[in-house]
Design a protein around this motif. Structure first.
Motif, PDB file in Angstrom:
ATOM      1  N   ARG A 140      -4.518   0.414 -11.506  1.00  0.00           N
ATOM      2  CA  ARG A 140      -5.573  -0.065 -12.409  1.00  0.00           C
ATOM      3  C   ARG A 140      -6.571   1.031 -12.767  1.00  0.00           C
ATOM      4  O   ARG A 140      -7.297   0.907 -13.754  1.00  0.00           O
ATOM      5  CB  ARG A 140      -6.341  -1.224 -11.748  1.00  0.00           C
ATOM      6  CG  ARG A 140      -5.601  -2.547 -11.728  1.00  0.00           C
ATOM      7  CD  ARG A 140      -6.573  -3.691 -11.485  1.00  0.00           C
ATOM      8  NE  ARG A 140      -7.374  -3.469 -10.299  1.00  0.00           N
ATOM      9  CZ  ARG A 140      -7.090  -3.987  -9.105  1.00  0.00           C
ATOM     10  NH1 ARG A 140      -5.999  -4.725  -8.958  1.00  0.00           N
ATOM     11  NH2 ARG A 140      -7.879  -3.764  -8.068  1.00  0.00           N
ATOM     12  N   SER A 141      -6.639   2.092 -11.979  1.00  0.00           N
ATOM     13  CA  SER A 141      -7.676   3.106 -12.146  1.00  0.00           C
ATOM     14  C   SER A 141      -7.223   4.231 -13.072  1.00  0.00           C
ATOM     15  O   SER A 141      -6.267   4.943 -12.787  1.00  0.00           O
ATOM     16  CB  SER A 141      -8.059   3.701 -10.783  1.00  0.00           C
ATOM     17  OG  SER A 141      -8.960   4.757 -10.952  1.00  0.00           O
ATOM     18  N   CYS A 150       0.832  -1.213   0.000  1.00  0.00           N
ATOM     19  CA  CYS A 150       0.000   0.000   0.000  1.00  0.00           C
ATOM     20  C   CYS A 150       0.863   1.259   0.000  1.00  0.00           C
ATOM     21  O   CYS A 150       2.065   1.216   0.291  1.00  0.00           O
ATOM     22  CB  CYS A 150      -0.900   0.036   1.241  1.00  0.00           C
ATOM     23  SG  CYS A 150      -2.094  -1.299   1.327  1.00  0.00           S
ATOM     24  N   ASP A 171      -1.883  -1.595  -6.407  1.00  0.00           N
ATOM     25  CA  ASP A 171      -2.487  -2.189  -7.604  1.00  0.00           C
ATOM     26  C   ASP A 171      -3.831  -1.540  -7.926  1.00  0.00           C
ATOM     27  O   ASP A 171      -4.202  -1.417  -9.100  1.00  0.00           O
ATOM     28  CB  ASP A 171      -2.635  -3.706  -7.442  1.00  0.00           C
ATOM     29  CG  ASP A 171      -3.429  -4.089  -6.211  1.00  0.00           C
ATOM     30  OD1 ASP A 171      -3.798  -3.194  -5.417  1.00  0.00           O
ATOM     31  OD2 ASP A 171      -3.697  -5.301  -6.032  1.00  0.00           O
ATOM     32  N   GLU A 172      -4.570  -1.090  -6.903  1.00  0.00           N
ATOM     33  CA  GLU A 172      -5.827  -0.390  -7.156  1.00  0.00           C
ATOM     34  C   GLU A 172      -5.570   0.947  -7.829  1.00  0.00           C
ATOM     35  O   GLU A 172      -6.287   1.351  -8.748  1.00  0.00           O
ATOM     36  CB  GLU A 172      -6.592  -0.183  -5.847  1.00  0.00           C
ATOM     37  CG  GLU A 172      -7.121  -1.463  -5.227  1.00  0.00           C
ATOM     38  CD  GLU A 172      -7.902  -1.200  -3.952  1.00  0.00           C
ATOM     39  OE1 GLU A 172      -8.234  -0.027  -3.692  1.00  0.00           O
ATOM     40  OE2 GLU A 172      -8.165  -2.161  -3.215  1.00  0.00           O
ATOM     41  N   ILE A 175      -4.105   3.532   0.201  1.00  0.00           N
ATOM     42  CA  ILE A 175      -4.616   2.894  -1.016  1.00  0.00           C
ATOM     43  C   ILE A 175      -3.631   1.811  -1.455  1.00  0.00           C
ATOM     44  O   ILE A 175      -2.412   1.987  -1.337  1.00  0.00           O
ATOM     45  CB  ILE A 175      -4.828   3.920  -2.159  1.00  0.00           C
ATOM     46  CG1 ILE A 175      -5.458   3.232  -3.382  1.00  0.00           C
ATOM     47  CG2 ILE A 175      -3.539   4.633  -2.518  1.00  0.00           C
ATOM     48  CD1 ILE A 175      -5.839   4.188  -4.507  1.00  0.00           C
ATOM     49  N   ARG A 176      -4.162   0.703  -1.918  1.00  0.00           N
ATOM     50  CA  ARG A 176      -3.301  -0.346  -2.462  1.00  0.00           C
ATOM     51  C   ARG A 176      -2.711   0.123  -3.789  1.00  0.00           C
ATOM     52  O   ARG A 176      -3.394   0.765  -4.600  1.00  0.00           O
ATOM     53  CB  ARG A 176      -4.102  -1.629  -2.673  1.00  0.00           C
ATOM     54  CG  ARG A 176      -4.505  -2.337  -1.376  1.00  0.00           C
ATOM     55  CD  ARG A 176      -5.436  -3.502  -1.681  1.00  0.00           C
ATOM     56  NE  ARG A 176      -4.838  -4.430  -2.633  1.00  0.00           N
ATOM     57  CZ  ARG A 176      -4.153  -5.520  -2.295  1.00  0.00           C
ATOM     58  NH1 ARG A 176      -3.986  -5.810  -1.007  1.00  0.00           N
ATOM     59  NH2 ARG A 176      -3.648  -6.333  -3.212  1.00  0.00           N
ATOM     60  N   TYR A 197     -11.543   6.826  -1.128  1.00  0.00           N
ATOM     61  CA  TYR A 197     -10.171   7.053  -0.699  1.00  0.00           C
ATOM     62  C   TYR A 197     -10.063   8.392   0.017  1.00  0.00           C
ATOM     63  O   TYR A 197      -9.134   9.175  -0.209  1.00  0.00           O
ATOM     64  CB  TYR A 197      -9.219   6.997  -1.896  1.00  0.00           C
ATOM     65  CG  TYR A 197      -9.301   5.694  -2.650  1.00  0.00           C
ATOM     66  CD1 TYR A 197      -8.906   4.493  -2.058  1.00  0.00           C
ATOM     67  CD2 TYR A 197      -9.803   5.657  -3.940  1.00  0.00           C
ATOM     68  CE1 TYR A 197      -9.008   3.297  -2.744  1.00  0.00           C
ATOM     69  CE2 TYR A 197      -9.902   4.463  -4.643  1.00  0.00           C
ATOM     70  CZ  TYR A 197      -9.506   3.289  -4.032  1.00  0.00           C
ATOM     71  OH  TYR A 197      -9.601   2.097  -4.707  1.00  0.00           O
TER      72      TYR A 197
END
Length: 371
Positions: A140-141, A80, A136-137, A133-134, A114
């Motif tokens: 991806r966004s 994270c 990878d999230e 926040i992770r 978030y």
């Protein structure tokens, strides 16, 4: 020689007491700082547990900075991004502050998912959110990370040191000799509606009959003015007005409608479900009888019911009944990508495509232009 007692003038002139005043003042100061991460992929080389410090910023008479941990505060959150707030200098007695970190979308608006806030008395430690926040999230966004950059906003409110100060007594307003109470016209008119005293017109709604006063209704609504004028209203032999049939409202809605006409306020509604069912009918009544303020009052209350499960239905209603303010509230709600995704899951867009396709088209165009 006899002795005489002299009068002692203790206090101000004419025997008035000396007056003084002081105030204990507890105030706050708010500020905002934007931290832009430009070149995010390169910051991932920073080891877990290490941070990059923002430039200092001042709020509430103190200097602060943000600590950005690209790979987490420690091994338990190494997947994270961690974000912390730190006071630049040690304050033994502490500085009380409320702080919120928000990840911003491309339009500069906080993403609710978030957005995290807390309150703490800062001394020489830093406080924040290890799992903000992770990574990878974020990666991806497309709405959060664009061109290898993203922005975090810190909103900070600092409680300033409590101060005691003198107040000029001349500036303190004196209590008025004559106290005028607030207007109670609505109470008197409401009493007339309850008792029916002096009523000269009746309304039949469903199986119920409501007694009312022609002059009040005519003063409140131009439609009632036209419909209830003496020249157009048929009377019985004893001079009483013939009952007026209301076909397009339920009795409980008409009762609330009359309550507003006489008191300029809506009656108390027990439970949000009852309010959600009655308010749309009152909007329709407000449009039918050309009562603009009633429509706006209902619009404002309906705005509080906008959520992912209701926004499509409320937006369609707002378009149909020309509720521009309520429509704008719904559109702003849908501008948030997170909200829009949830609405799609509930088939809300399918409802909009059938009920008001033009609005859906405008919304898609607006969202596309914001990208």
């Amino acid at each position: 020689m006899p002795m005489t007692a002299s009068k002692s003038n203790i206090g101000g002139s004419r025997g008035e007491p000396l007056r003084s005043a002081s105030a204990i003042v507890s105030s706050t100061e708010s500020g905002q700082h934007l931290l832009k991460i430009d070149g995010y992929s390169r910051t991932k080389d920073v080891p877990t547990g290490s941070h990059i410090k923002s430039r200092s910023f001042r709020v509430g008479g103190h200097s602060w900075h943000i600590l950005y941990y690209p790979n987490g505060l420690n091994s338990t959150c190494s997947d994270c991004i961690s974000i912390f707030l730190k006071l630049d200098h040690n304050v033994p007695e502490g500085v009380r502050a409320q702080y919120t970190f928000s990840l911003l979308d491309h339009g500069g608006k906080p993403v609710p998912r978030y957005t995290f806030g807390s309150e703490h008395t800062f001394r020489d430690e830093d406080w924040g959110f290890p799992r903000f926040i992770r990574r990878d999230e974020l990666e991806r966004s497309e709405h959060l990370l664009k061109d290898d950059r993203f922005t975090i906003r810190c909103d900070l409110t600092v409680t300033k040191e409590i101060q005691t100060m003198d107040i000029d007594t001349a500036a303190i307003p004196q209590p008025p000799v004559v106290v005028v109470p607030p207007s109670d016209l609505h109470r008197h008119l409401g009493g007339l509606l309850v008792t029916g005293e002096g009523a000269d017109v009746t309304f039949e709604v469903d199986t119920r009959t409501f007694a009312a006063h022609r002059c009040v209704l005519m003063a409140r609504s131009p439609v009632f003015h036209a419909e209830l004028s003496l020249s157009s209203l048929t009377t019985t032999n004893d001079g009483a007005a013939v009952a007026v049939q209301i076909e397009d409202m339920e009795a409980q809605d008409f009762e609330a409608f009359l309550h507003y006409i006489y008191t300029d306020s809506l009656p108390e509604m027990k439970g949000s479900e009852a309010a959600a069912m009655m308010l749309p009918d009152l909007v329709a009544a407000a449009n039918r009888y050309k009562m603009e303020r009633l429509r706006l009052v209902c619009e404002d209350k309906l705005s509080g019911f906008v959520n992912v499960t209701t926004v499509a239905v409320i937006l369609a209603f707002a378009v149909e009944h020309h509720c521009l303010g309520l429509k704008e509230v719904c559109l702003k709600f849908l501008e948030d990508p997170a909200n829009l995704r949830e609405v799609i899951k509930t088939d809300g867009l399918e409802h909009l495509s059938k009920s008001c396709p033009s609005v859906l088209k405008d919304m898609i165009t607006k969202l596309a232009a914001a990208q």
